[in-house]
Design a protein around this motif. Structure first.
Motif, mmCIF file in Angstrom:
data_model
loop_
_atom_site.group_PDB
_atom_site.id
_atom_site.type_symbol
_atom_site.label_atom_id
_atom_site.label_comp_id
_atom_site.label_asym_id
_atom_site.label_seq_id
_atom_site.Cartn_x
_atom_site.Cartn_y
_atom_site.Cartn_z
ATOM 1 N N ASP A 1 4.984 1.110 -0.087
ATOM 2 C CA ASP A 1 4.519 0.669 -1.399
ATOM 3 C C ASP A 1 3.094 0.125 -1.288
ATOM 4 N N ILE A 2 2.225 0.882 -0.616
ATOM 5 C CA ILE A 2 0.840 0.469 -0.402
ATOM 6 C C ILE A 2 -0.050 1.160 -1.429
ATOM 7 N N ASP A 3 -0.863 0.382 -2.108
ATOM 8 C CA ASP A 3 -1.797 0.937 -3.086
ATOM 9 C C ASP A 3 -2.934 1.626 -2.341
ATOM 10 N N PRO A 4 -3.149 2.924 -2.547
ATOM 11 C CA PRO A 4 -4.236 3.619 -1.840
ATOM 12 C C PRO A 4 -5.620 3.151 -2.254
ATOM 13 N N ILE A 5 -5.719 2.427 -3.368
ATOM 14 C CA ILE A 5 -7.004 1.908 -3.828
ATOM 15 C C ILE A 5 -7.187 0.490 -3.301
ATOM 16 N N ALA A 6 -8.231 0.272 -2.526
ATOM 17 C CA ALA A 6 -8.481 -1.048 -1.946
ATOM 18 C C ALA A 6 -8.994 -2.026 -2.991
ATOM 19 N N PHE A 7 -9.958 -1.585 -3.795
ATOM 20 C CA PHE A 7 -10.506 -2.433 -4.848
ATOM 21 C C PHE A 7 -11.316 -1.573 -5.809
ATOM 22 N N GLN A 8 -11.662 -2.173 -6.939
ATOM 23 C CA GLN A 8 -12.427 -1.491 -7.977
ATOM 24 C C GLN A 8 -13.825 -2.084 -8.059
ATOM 25 N N LEU A 9 -14.804 -1.236 -8.218
ATOM 26 C CA LEU A 9 -16.172 -1.652 -8.502
ATOM 27 C C LEU A 9 -16.535 -1.079 -9.866
ATOM 28 N N TRP B 1 -8.715 3.219 0.307
ATOM 29 C CA TRP B 1 -8.560 2.880 1.723
ATOM 30 C C TRP B 1 -8.907 4.055 2.622
ATOM 31 N N TYR B 2 -8.600 5.271 2.157
ATOM 32 C CA TYR B 2 -8.872 6.466 2.962
ATOM 33 C C TYR B 2 -10.366 6.563 3.274
ATOM 34 N N GLY B 3 -11.186 6.340 2.255
ATOM 35 C CA GLY B 3 -12.625 6.376 2.472
ATOM 36 C C GLY B 3 -13.096 5.248 3.373
ATOM 37 N N ILE B 4 -12.500 4.066 3.205
ATOM 38 C CA ILE B 4 -12.860 2.931 4.051
ATOM 39 C C ILE B 4 -12.543 3.229 5.510
ATOM 40 N N ARG C 1 -5.801 8.674 10.486
ATOM 41 C CA ARG C 1 -4.339 8.744 10.396
ATOM 42 C C ARG C 1 -3.770 7.509 9.705
ATOM 43 N N LEU C 2 -4.387 6.348 9.920
ATOM 44 C CA LEU C 2 -3.969 5.168 9.167
ATOM 45 C C LEU C 2 -4.208 5.385 7.677
ATOM 46 N N GLY C 3 -5.320 6.038 7.356
ATOM 47 C CA GLY C 3 -5.594 6.368 5.965
ATOM 48 C C GLY C 3 -4.535 7.280 5.382
ATOM 49 N N ASN C 4 -4.069 8.250 6.173
ATOM 50 C CA ASN C 4 -2.985 9.124 5.727
ATOM 51 C C ASN C 4 -1.725 8.319 5.436
ATOM 52 N N PHE C 5 -1.432 7.336 6.305
ATOM 53 C CA PHE C 5 -0.239 6.516 6.097
ATOM 54 C C PHE C 5 -0.380 5.676 4.837
ATOM 55 N N ILE C 6 -1.534 5.078 4.637
ATOM 56 C CA ILE C 6 -1.751 4.263 3.443
ATOM 57 C C ILE C 6 -1.609 5.122 2.191
ATOM 58 N N ASN C 7 -2.114 6.355 2.245
ATOM 59 C CA ASN C 7 -1.990 7.267 1.108
ATOM 60 C C ASN C 7 -0.553 7.727 0.889
ATOM 61 N N GLY C 8 0.308 7.518 1.889
ATOM 62 C CA GLY C 8 1.687 7.980 1.781
ATOM 63 C C GLY C 8 1.787 9.487 1.799
ATOM 64 N N GLU C 9 0.959 10.147 2.621
ATOM 65 C CA GLU C 9 0.929 11.603 2.705
ATOM 66 C C GLU C 9 1.198 12.052 4.136
ATOM 67 N N LEU C 10 1.476 13.328 4.294
ATOM 68 C CA LEU C 10 1.709 13.924 5.616
ATOM 69 C C LEU C 10 2.857 13.230 6.349
ATOM 70 N N TRP C 11 3.942 12.972 5.607
ATOM 71 C CA TRP C 11 5.086 12.276 6.192
ATOM 72 C C TRP C 11 5.884 13.202 7.101
ATOM 73 N N GLY C 12 6.843 12.582 7.800
ATOM 74 C CA GLY C 12 7.649 13.321 8.754
ATOM 75 C C GLY C 12 9.007 13.731 8.200
#
Length: 301
Positions: free
Chosen positions: A7-15, A22-25, A141-152
């Motif tokens: 349940d991780i929000d892929p968006i770190a913050f808004q400008l 988070w993926y870009g970060i 790969r941490l970014g992939n996990f935060i996005n909740g993609e490429l699961w097993g």
């Protein structure tokens, strides 16, 4: 023990209207970490060129990773209909969708161009860059996990994770899925966090092995060969517990994936480079050249 509900929000913050993902970060941190470590190793003379030349190399490699990784992903893993119906999809890197193999080709091309311009042997450049790559790989790969993609695949292991993105066929909102999770109704949907396996192997293990291995001067091709071999083996292995891209599925035998097909050549290349390294020269660290000369012509191609 209940599995973890992702349940991780892929968006770190808004400008303002801009959402910072988070993926870009993770990519920015990967580039920054590689640059700082690379500059430190450059000052030690491991690549006898000036600070300006190294900065150019870092910029070339960054472009190679982004352009190569995105273009290769869109050509290999996505239906080519996007070219006609949604051509701008190729620039939406923040949505995820980067190919390591394409990024590697981009890095090799960038390294070749830079090496030609700076009169440095191509494989001296690649041997220097190779230990830096796992920093970005692991963070990606941490970014992939935060996005909740490429699961097993489904599993009952105690560290299994329930990915809401894998439950779209239930047609439930995330809030509804979370309530089902709390009621224990989703325990059978827990999956391998294959992104974290790749973070550990492609990031932590590869960085540690390559960094320690390259602390001593090594024969040309050796560091690059070890990188290719390790990545090929690790990626091939993790693919056995990772769900293939839905649009591709398994390519053969009910288990062979595109990731494995593209990783096998790396295993071969790695073995060949390690074999070639047996009779290759060793580039000795030259701090004086790195901190004095604008660009070294030592071991020129």
């Amino acid at each position: 023990m209940s599995p973890y509900f992702h349940d991780i929000d892929p968006i770190a913050f808004q400008l303002g209207p801009v959402a910072v993902h988070w993926y870009g970060i993770m990519y920015l941190l990967g580039f920054a970490g590689a640059w700082f470590l690379g500059e430190r190793r450059r000052r030690q003379g491991r690549l006898p060129v000036s600070h300006e030349a190294f900065s150019d190399l870092a910029f070339y490699v960054m472009l190679g990773v982004i352009l190569g990784g995105r273009i290769w992903y869109m050509l290999s893993y996505v239906s080519l209909d996007w070219i006609v119906h949604d051509p701008l999809a190729i620039v939406r890197v923040w949505d995820g969708g980067m190919s390591f193999h394409g990024g590697l080709l981009g890095v090799l091309l960038a390294g070749w161009i830079w090496s030609r311009r700076n009169r440095v042997h191509f494989f001296d450049t690649i041997d220097f860059v190779a230990p830096l790559v796992p920093i970005g790989l692991g963070l990606g790969r941490l970014g992939n996990f935060i996005n909740g993609e490429l699961w097993g695949k489904l599993t009952t292991e105690p560290w299994a994770v329930i990915f809401p993105g894998a439950l779209e066929d239930l047609h439930k909102t995330r809030a509804e899925l979370h309530q089902m999770y709390l009621a224990g109704q989703l325990n059978g949907q827990a999956r391998h966090p294959s992104q974290l396996y790749e973070f550990a192997l492609e990031g932590v293990v590869m960085f540690t092995v390559l960094y320690v291995f390259s602390l001593k001067p090594r024969r040309r091709y050796a560091v690059s060969g070890l990188f290719a071999l390790l990545y090929g083996v690790f990626r091939f292995a993790v693919e056995f517990v990772r769900i293939p891209d839905a649009q591709l599925g398994y390519l053969a035998f009910g288990w062979l994936t595109m990731g494995q097909v593209q990783s096998l050549p790396l295993v071969v290349v790695g073995l060949v480079l390690l074999w070639l390294s047996r009779r290759a020269p060793t580039l000795q660290p030259d701090p004086a050249a790195a901190n004095a000369a604008p660009v070294s012509t030592k071991e020129a191609a």
